[in-house]
Structure formats: structure tokens, C-alpha cells
Motif scaffolding. Sequence first.
Motif, PDB file in Angstrom:
ATOM      1  N   ARG A 204       0.865  -1.373  -0.141  1.00 23.21           N
ATOM      2  CA  ARG A 204       0.206  -0.010  -0.077  1.00 23.21           C
ATOM      3  C   ARG A 204       0.925   1.127  -0.032  1.00 23.21           C
ATOM      4  O   ARG A 204       0.546   2.342  -0.630  1.00 23.21           O
ATOM      5  CB  ARG A 204      -0.757   0.010   1.354  1.00 23.21           C
ATOM      6  N   LEU A 205       2.167   1.057   0.551  1.00 22.55           N
ATOM      7  CA  LEU A 205       2.894   2.331   0.487  1.00 22.55           C
ATOM      8  C   LEU A 205       3.417   2.698  -0.892  1.00 22.55           C
ATOM      9  O   LEU A 205       3.388   3.637  -1.404  1.00 22.55           O
ATOM     10  CB  LEU A 205       4.191   2.032   1.408  1.00 22.55           C
ATOM     11  N   PHE A 212       8.385   2.746  -7.704  1.00 26.95           N
ATOM     12  CA  PHE A 212       8.695   1.696  -8.869  1.00 26.95           C
ATOM     13  C   PHE A 212       9.077   0.590  -7.682  1.00 26.95           C
ATOM     14  O   PHE A 212       9.012  -0.486  -7.877  1.00 26.95           O
ATOM     15  CB  PHE A 212       9.679   2.087  -9.714  1.00 26.95           C
ATOM     16  N   ALA A 213       9.742   0.927  -6.531  1.00 30.84           N
ATOM     17  CA  ALA A 213      10.442   0.072  -5.692  1.00 30.84           C
ATOM     18  C   ALA A 213      10.656   0.665  -4.454  1.00 30.84           C
ATOM     19  O   ALA A 213      10.575   1.727  -4.198  1.00 30.84           O
ATOM     20  CB  ALA A 213      11.521  -0.742  -6.360  1.00 30.84           C
ATOM     21  N   VAL A 214      10.348  -0.062  -3.198  1.00 36.08           N
ATOM     22  CA  VAL A 214      11.068   0.486  -1.870  1.00 36.08           C
ATOM     23  C   VAL A 214      11.869  -0.154  -1.288  1.00 36.08           C
ATOM     24  O   VAL A 214      11.830  -1.555  -1.362  1.00 36.08           O
ATOM     25  CB  VAL A 214       9.761   0.674  -1.065  1.00 36.08           C
ATOM     26  N   ASP A 231       5.532  -6.861  -7.647  1.00 35.16           N
ATOM     27  CA  ASP A 231       5.317  -7.647  -6.539  1.00 35.16           C
ATOM     28  C   ASP A 231       4.179  -6.822  -5.705  1.00 35.16           C
ATOM     29  O   ASP A 231       3.478  -7.807  -5.068  1.00 35.16           O
ATOM     30  CB  ASP A 231       6.730  -7.872  -5.678  1.00 35.16           C
ATOM     31  N   ALA A 232       4.337  -5.770  -5.410  1.00 34.46           N
ATOM     32  CA  ALA A 232       3.230  -5.063  -4.666  1.00 34.46           C
ATOM     33  C   ALA A 232       1.891  -5.303  -5.394  1.00 34.46           C
ATOM     34  O   ALA A 232       0.926  -5.643  -4.561  1.00 34.46           O
ATOM     35  CB  ALA A 232       3.588  -3.452  -4.571  1.00 34.46           C
ATOM     36  N   MET A 233       1.692  -5.303  -6.753  1.00 35.58           N
ATOM     37  CA  MET A 233       0.483  -5.442  -7.177  1.00 35.58           C
ATOM     38  C   MET A 233      -0.100  -6.839  -6.661  1.00 35.58           C
ATOM     39  O   MET A 233      -1.265  -7.121  -6.526  1.00 35.58           O
ATOM     40  CB  MET A 233       0.530  -5.323  -8.798  1.00 35.58           C
ATOM     41  N   ASP A 234       0.770  -7.624  -7.054  1.00 34.98           N
ATOM     42  CA  ASP A 234       0.312  -9.225  -6.755  1.00 34.98           C
ATOM     43  C   ASP A 234       0.057  -9.464  -5.287  1.00 34.98           C
ATOM     44  O   ASP A 234      -0.956 -10.067  -5.131  1.00 34.98           O
ATOM     45  CB  ASP A 234       1.580  -9.993  -7.370  1.00 34.98           C
TER      46      ASP A 234
ATOM     47  N   MET B 233      -2.582   0.655 -10.768  1.00 41.50           N
ATOM     48  CA  MET B 233      -2.760   0.140  -9.162  1.00 41.50           C
ATOM     49  C   MET B 233      -3.848   0.808  -8.732  1.00 41.50           C
ATOM     50  O   MET B 233      -4.879   0.267  -8.122  1.00 41.50           O
ATOM     51  CB  MET B 233      -1.519   0.521  -8.272  1.00 41.50           C
ATOM     52  N   ASP B 234      -4.024   2.157  -8.997  1.00 43.37           N
ATOM     53  CA  ASP B 234      -5.139   3.019  -8.459  1.00 43.37           C
ATOM     54  C   ASP B 234      -6.539   2.425  -9.087  1.00 43.37           C
ATOM     55  O   ASP B 234      -7.491   2.224  -8.170  1.00 43.37           O
ATOM     56  CB  ASP B 234      -4.891   4.441  -8.738  1.00 43.37           C
TER      57      ASP B 234
END
Lengths: 433, 433
Positions: A204-205, A212-214, A231-234, B233-234
Motif C-alpha cells: 500500500r505504501l 517503482f520499488a521501496v 510484486d506489490a500489485m500481486d 494500481m489505483d
Amino acid sequence: MRQKVVDITNRPTDSDPIKIAAELNRLEPKKRARTLQQMPTEMIDAVFWQLEPEDQAVVLDNVPHDQVIRLLESMDPDDRVHLFQAMPADLISRLMTQLSPRERHCTELLLAYPKETAGRIMTPEFIRLKPGMTVSDGLAEVRRHRDKAETIYVLPVSDDAMRLVGVVELEDLVLAEPDERIQKLIREPQYSVSAWDDQEVTARLIQAADLFAVPVVEKDNRLVGLVTVDDAMDVLQSEETEDIARAGATEPIGRAYFSVSPVRLVRSRIVWLSLLALAGTLTVNVLSAFETTLEAVVSLALFIPLLIGIGGNTGAQSATTIVRAMATEEIHTGDLLRVLLREGLVGLILGALLGIIAFLVVSVIFDRDIALIVTLTLIIICTLASLVGSSMPLFARIVGVDPAVVSAPVVTTVVDATGLLVYFLIAATVLGL
Amino acid sequence: MRQKVVDITNRPTDSDPIKIAAELNRLEPKKRARTLQQMPTEMIDAVFWQLEPEDQAVVLDNVPHDQVIRLLESMDPDDRVHLFQAMPADLISRLMTQLSPRERHCTELLLAYPKETAGRIMTPEFIRLKPGMTVSDGLAEVRRHRDKAETIYVLPVSDDAMRLVGVVELEDLVLAEPDERIQKLIREPQYSVSAWDDQEVTARLIQAADLFAVPVVEKDNRLVGLVTVDDAMDVLQSEETEDIARAGATEPIGRAYFSVSPVRLVRSRIVWLSLLALAGTLTVNVLSAFETTLEAVVSLALFIPLLIGIGGNTGAQSATTIVRAMATEEIHTGDLLRVLLREGLVGLILGALLGIIAFLVVSVIFDRDIALIVTLTLIIICTLASLVGSSMPLFARIVGVDPAVVSAPVVTTVVDATGLLVYFLIAATVLGL
């Protein structure tokens, strides 16, 4: 379906892994296994990364040893860990020994963190820059190590002790002067997550900040990895699917609908269904307690399904709204009182609106007494249902249970029994029974 | 809450727009408006892009004219369009005239496409390369036009007639030899969407293929824009929030829970609640039709809530599973028969399992006749509920309605009435009434 089996295996030319994986996921388990076994090598290479872990395991069972290693080596560490989770322990350890030392090391790094944490979904393969480097040093570094990194768009910057200083993006390097210092290009505001943070919070962040990446850090801000947007979307997708399944009182089946057997569908539903049925027997008790009242005025029975139905729907509305707001972190457990005040008010208004209409209709068709009973019940049931529906998810979170578990169906069942109680108590009072 | 108002406005140092926006979304409408009006200029500049369109409109109402223009100019075209959707038409046209010609043009481009299409969420501001260019030409092009593009990570390649040839990524340019031809670097497999494609379909493609951005084309494959992963994503987030809200029989409130008034919550629920209540009155009719049967055997009434409750839950389980599978495109309308066969079987098994247990319990506590009635009803209701729950979303899609609309609550209401009918028909037969 046999049609489809041939369909896929005979089109090694169609190289779109997405389409192939989607077609595979529409096949029943047996047919899918057969199709995977028949797949030509080059198609397997193309589609492997798109397959569900279970199917990847099937593939690895059926291809020659050298291809097994090639496929495993080609995977991103987080995907490999995901695959290993679907394998027997002894097989994992055997495969681990056959990985290149580097890939084995990466895999072990991720496996060291609990499931559903940032550490589990991160990639430990990134290109790190140092604050003192020049832009041209940085670009040279990128070119040198490209094949060792999952992405080169986000480049973490760390000091000699590997403590995170910030991130620069490839874009910044491309646009900056060659002799500019990396230090100068570090992005603001800076974001990072702990390897032990929940994967959904991390995702969510990334979404909220359009990253693009954290970067992922351990204690002392030590840089250990990078969680990328894909990966965040998945993660968000699977978390949503999980919440939605729970909202429908089923356990997530964890993969495509057609790709699981009906028996597995039954297993994903029977436990919840039985528990809810068990809780539902409460209504039988409540009704037996008021059986004499029912015998006296049978017409009271006519409104039972309607009233508890409306109560259930009102409760479901509150529960659904609150569970979602909790998932998107708009509501915290500390808001319990604030939520109860809002939902109580909303339920009261809804009940009053429906009650007025009900009174007019029922007093015409039946009589004023029944109308009064129905109206009073509606007002109380709707208020009660909103309070139950909104508080249960928050209480669940407080005691460490997934709020999605106590959404619509559970709330409805609770409201059914209490609603009946309210209905007959009001009836007994109004009718003086 | 007053606390919070001060809290935000007195920390111009805390420049994290995410946190500030999140705090704002936890304020009731009035307090939020006041807070926005008190916000220092620099904080507004920092946080504006993170605000909900409604709040952006409030801000624009309260800042000096030159800042209004600065803020509007700074927005991505798709976000600006999103904001305009929340404004009165006359204000939009007035603001449009004050935009720079380029930004105005971009905005008009997007507004030309229907809501919820790829065209509405794309950016028309991208850097396009030509197949014949060399890598160093390409990099020069990127440096020259960077500030005109939303992203430089994905670079569409098109011929002189603006027909899409493919995309290259910045990564490819950075890693390739300077005199390499762009042509050679085009990514495979190639993906693109039509500007008229649904935004959710577009987002799911970006997710499935792990893309940073997908090119958007008009007829004749003419390149018109780029949809980026952050917009994807949104889209998925809001589509999921919408589906979940519908699954709970509420209209999506379209923004954070605390940021809307209780009255707005009531409005988001009353319509559905009334419709379901209206449909629920069917149960009253069914019961009146069997009032004599009820009077003869009042104990039949005891099982009404339990039986229709179980039926409702079974239907909700099917509906939830199918709606989600349709959202993720695992199930198409063409699968109706296949789905019915699976769900019918699953419902039958669930009904049989619960029926057996019910028979044992009920025949002990009550009598064999009642036990038989309850068991038969359970088997039929569960099968029926699964069929209804799984077919309604598919039929909805067929007639062009959002499947999420006919999930759990609608299905439950339908099952309630039919379930009662089944129950009393069986009862009448078994008891020979």
C-alpha cells in the motif's frame, strides 16, 4: 476440453505467456497436468514464470534435470521462495543444494523471514550505489551488475556499513551531469520498510507513493533488499481475493476457479457453512422459547424472514464498509467509539426510514398492532445490526483475527438470532402476551 | 479532532504528502475543509497531488489565482481530468482557458474518451522514438523532452505515421551500444491496448505482464498515449473497493470512510436496502400462502430462519467466488454451463453433508417427519442456492450489468423466498397437508 489440450501444445509460436497461463488456468487439474507434461521445452521456458507454484512443481517433476536447474536459476528469488512453499521439505533441500551458491544464498535470505512479510517478497538482488560516487561511476556500476539485479530503475544508496542513505532512480543518472555526485540525486521524500513489515502495508505504501520499488531494511537501517511495484500489485491482488473470499464465508481457494476440483471448492466452503449453521441453530432456540406467542398469533411468523433479512443486510452493509476501510488503513482499532457513533446513527436513520414505510403498508394490509411491532422492530434491528456489523471487524482486529473473517455472513447470523429476540419481546409487550 | 487540525497545519516541516493526505482523510468534511483552508502554501504544493478530487476543488477555491494555475499545470493530465469530473461544467471551461495550450490540449484529448476507459487514464505526454534512431539519438531525445513526459522508463516506438511499432525501455538504451538501432531493442512480447478498452482490463494486463506502462492506440494502431503502472494500481484499488461495496449491497462512497458525512453513508445504503426489503416482502406472500400449514404445525416455523440462513450463505459463497473469478477474468459468460455444473454439484454435496447431520439431530430432538422435511429442504435449498448464486452474476454480465451488483445480498434475498416455497411444499407433501 481435449481440444484445448492440443490447442496450447500445438502453438509453440504463440509466445505470449500471459495467454498460455490464462488458458492453463481454465483447465481442470488432471487436464492441466497432462497439458504441462506435453508442453514443448521452449514453451515451458517462456511460460514457467507465469505459472502457479503448484503447476511449476508439476513441470519440475516432468522435465529433465538440467532444465529443472535452468528454470530454478532463472526465477526471481521471491518467486522461487513462493514455489518452494508449495513443495515437500525434502525436495526443497535437495533442489537447494543444486542451485548456484548465489541463488541459494538469496533464497535462504528470504526464507529467513516469516510469510507475508516484506522480507519474503523482496529481492535481495539489487544494484547499490555509494553517496560519494559520481553519476558516471553509477552508470558504470549499473552496466556492470545489470544481470545480477531484478531492477535497475531504483538504485538504493548505502554507506560502507550498508546502512540505507536513500534511493536514486535510473532516470536521475541518465539526466544528470556525468560528474555529479550520487549524494545530490537522492530522492525526497525518502521511503523504506522493515523486512518484518506486513507485505500488504508495504504494497500500500508503494501504491500510495507511486513508487517503482521501496528499499527494505533490517535493524540499524541496514539495507537488505527491494520490493518492486509488480510484486506489490500481486500482493494487493491476492490480499483482495482473500478478503473477498472471507466476506463470502469461504476460505480462499488460492488459485484460478476452474483449476481446482469441485471437491476442493466444497472443502473451501463446508467449514464456514457448518459453523454458521451451528450458530444459526440459535434461532431455533429463540423461536421455541416464543412458541406459545407464535401459536397465539401465527401471523407474526409471516414477517420473520423479512425482518431478519433486512437486519442482516443492514449489518452486512456496515461490516463490508468497515472491513474495507480497515484494509485500506482508513480506520484503526482506536477508532472503535467514533465508528460506533457513526454507524449507530446511520443504522437508526435507515431503520426509521424503513419503519415509517412499513408502518403505513402493514397497518393497511394487516392491523395497527402488527404494524407497530414491525416498525419498532425495524428501527431497533437496523441500529443493532449496524453496531454489530461495524464493531465485530474492529474487535476481530483487536484480538488478532483477520477482520474480513467476521464480515457479512457472520454478522448476518448474529443479527438473525438477536433480531428474533427483539421482534418477539416487542410483540409480547405490544400484544400483552 | 481540533487537535488534529492544528497538528497538520503546524508541521510544514513534515513534508510526507502520504501521511498528511491520510490524516486529512480521517477528518469529517467541515474540519477537513477548514484544515485545507488554513494550510500553508508550500504544504499545499507538496500534498495537492495526493488529495481526493473533491478536496483539490476545495483547495483551488481558497488559494490565490496564480497558485491555482500553478497547481493545475503541475498535475498529470489524467489526474487533472479526474479533478475536473468533480467540478461544475462552467468552472471547468473557465479553468481550461487559463491552462497553457499544451496542457489544455492534453486534457481535451483525455476528456474525448468515455469514463473508465484506457483513454481516460492514459498520459498523452510520452517520449516516442523512431525505429531508425540510434541509441544515442534516443538518449538525446529522452534528455531533450524529459519534462514533457510523465515517464521516461517506457518509450513507445512509432513510424512516421505515428503507428505503434513497439516499446523500448530506458534500461535497454542505457545498456545498449550507442550506435545500436532502436529497432533492435523493441521488447517482445508486444502489448498494447485500445484507448476505448476498459480501464480494469488495461490495469490487469499491466499487472499480469509485469509492465511499467502499456502503450495506448487508436484505430489504425495510431499511438495516442501510455497507461503507467501507478495508474493501473489505483484503478485496481478503486475497482476492488467498488466490487466489495456492491458485494455488501452499498453504493461505493468513493472516498475515505471518515471523510464523508453519516448522511452520505445513509444515501449509499438506503437504495439497496429498500430494494432488497421490497424483494424480501415476497417471503411474506409465500408464508401467507402456507398460513394454514403453519397453523397446523407451528413447529415448522422454528426452522425457517435456520434453513433460509443456510441457503443464503450457500448462495453467497457461490456468488462471491464467481464474481471474483469474473473480475480477474478467469470466468467468461461463455462458461455459464460449465459453472452451473460445478456449482450445482458443489451445492448438492454441501446440502447432503449438512442434511445428514441435520437428520440425526432433528429426529432425536423433534420427530422423524420434521427431520425428513428439514433434510430434504437442506439438500434442495443448497443446490438451488449454488445455482442461483453462480448464475446471477453471469446473467448480469450478459445483460450488461456489473456482476458485483447481484452478489451475496441479492442472491440471499432470492434464495429466501424460493427456499421457503421449497420448505413448505416438502412439508405439505411429507405431512400430507
